[in-house]
Enzyme design. Structure first.
Site, PDB file in Angstrom:
ATOM      1  CG  LEU A 197       6.263   0.998  -3.936  1.00 21.35           C
ATOM      2  CD1 LEU A 197       5.805  -0.189  -3.866  1.00 21.35           C
ATOM      3  CD2 LEU A 197       7.511   1.087  -5.088  1.00 21.35           C
ATOM      4  CD1 TRP A 237      -2.149  -2.298   1.881  1.00 21.94           C
ATOM      5  CD2 TRP A 237      -3.070  -0.917   0.216  1.00 21.94           C
ATOM      6  NE1 TRP A 237      -3.186  -2.837   1.347  1.00 21.94           N
ATOM      7  CE2 TRP A 237      -3.765  -2.205   0.358  1.00 21.94           C
ATOM      8  CE3 TRP A 237      -3.664  -0.003  -0.675  1.00 21.94           C
ATOM      9  CZ2 TRP A 237      -5.159  -2.345  -0.228  1.00 21.94           C
ATOM     10  CZ3 TRP A 237      -4.770  -0.285  -1.455  1.00 21.94           C
ATOM     11  CH2 TRP A 237      -5.365  -1.554  -1.186  1.00 21.94           C
ATOM     12  CB  SER A 238       4.689   1.799  -0.790  1.00 19.00           C
ATOM     13  OG  SER A 238       5.162   2.932  -0.862  1.00 19.00           O
ATOM     14  CG  ASN A 239       0.841   6.748   0.843  1.00 22.63           C
ATOM     15  OD1 ASN A 239      -0.181   6.252   0.259  1.00 22.63           O
ATOM     16  ND2 ASN A 239       0.838   7.021   1.958  1.00 22.63           N
TER      17      ASN A 239
END
Ligand SMILES: Cc1ncc(COP(=O)(O)O)c(C=O)c1O
Length: 311
Positions: free
Chosen positions: A85, A81-83
């Protein structure tokens, strides 16, 4: 599809994007005036601290591209869920660059965030936990993981390269006044360090650690400031007891708080970063941590796409 350009990578690096600083409308929420620097409104995808942190590393890459005429590949890491990436995949696609995301997990995992990244052309490569840790801790370790190629550029977790601090520092000049205190979420603490850089010793920054056992961040702040060429500013406090169980851990109370806050203020927040900050703010005000006339700005660091993983 969003057509607004994030950075002018071919020109002087000026971005058309700035964000408002708003006085929180409903003062009954906190019982004292609270300003919010709405970096969540900077851009629909590359918002918050992602915009600030990516700017200077990307400008350096764009310059290299112009000089060599070659197409770079951005290589980076994050969770499903990386913002970071998410934002990197977007700016890479927008600039005509390639991108590779090293993602903690395995091929059975998926998320709306990963689907967005793939749709932007990011190549997703899963890595297991120990490898992920090594990517975090050992410089250049990514070169053991990614098939070698020319013009590959590495962005550490969260985009927290020392050069990221310069973009964060710039936001201070956008504020309508120099506040007494700026409150911000801390993951890697690069955003906090960038604020210190921009404040040049003025005011104080209060960082709310969103992960457990975060005292090591003091060392990270010192390292980032030094590597980015800034003085060893000490005008900050790191508060480590509002992590709600750890990174991306959410209690029912925090979830309820985020819901109520968003409803009452009309400012959207999510439980991984900004929810923990505003929750901490409420508790700190109650405990008398701030002077009643203190000029307080909360930096809204965006990250709302990540809330899709919390439903
Ligand atoms: C929305 C959001 N807020 C805050 C942070 C924490 O920023 P930093 O890692 O610079 O401390 C992150 C992670 O980069 C984030 O995605």
């Amino acid at each position: 599809m969003v057509s607004m350009s994030v950075f002018d990578l071919s020109g002087n690096g000026k971005s058309p994007l700035t964000s408002p600083c708003q006085l929180l409308g409903n003062s009954t929420l906190f019982g004292m005036p609270v300003w919010i620097k709405r970096d969540d409104l900077l851009h629909p995808v590359v918002s918050g601290n992602k915009f600030r942190k990516l700017k200077y590393p990307l400008l350096a890459i764009a310059k290299h591209c112009t000089e060599t005429g070659r197409i770079p590949t951005l290589v980076t890491m994050g969770g499903i869920w990386s913002n970071h990436l998410h934002a990197t995949a977007y700016v890479a696609a927008e600039s005509g660059y390639k991108s590779i995301g090293l993602v903690r997990g395995n091929v059975a995992m998926n998320s709306a965030m990963l689907e967005d990244c793939r749709a932007q052309g990011m190549q997703i490569q899963f890595v297991e936990r120990d490898t992920y840790r090594a990517l975090r801790d050992i410089p250049h370790y990514w070169q053991n993981i990614v098939a070698s190629g020319s013009d590959q550029f590495w962005f550490p977790e969260g985009g927290s390269d020392p050069a990221a601090l310069h973009g964060v520092a710039e936001l201070i000049a956008e504020l309508p006044f120099i506040p007494d205190t700026i409150l911000v979420a801390c993951g890697t603490a690069a955003t906090l360090a960038g604020l210190l850089a921009g404040l040049q010793g003025r005011s104080r920054v209060v960082g709310i650690a969103v992960l457990k056992n975060a005292d090591y961040l003091h060392g990270e702040i010192a390292r980032l400031l030094q590597e980015a060429g800034y003085p060893a500013h000490q005008n900050y406090q790191l508060i480590t007891d509002f992590h709600h169980g750890g990174y991306a851990k959410v209690t029912p109370e925090l979830r309820q708080f985020c819901h109520d806050f968003t409803e009452q203020s009309q400012v959207p927040i999510e439980p991984v970063y900004t929810g923990k900050v505003f929750y901490a703010l409420r508790e700190l005000i109650k405990s008398g941590y701030f002077q009643s006339d203190e000029k307080l700005v909360v930096l809204h660091t965006g990250g709302l796409q990540g809330a899709r993983g919390m439903r």
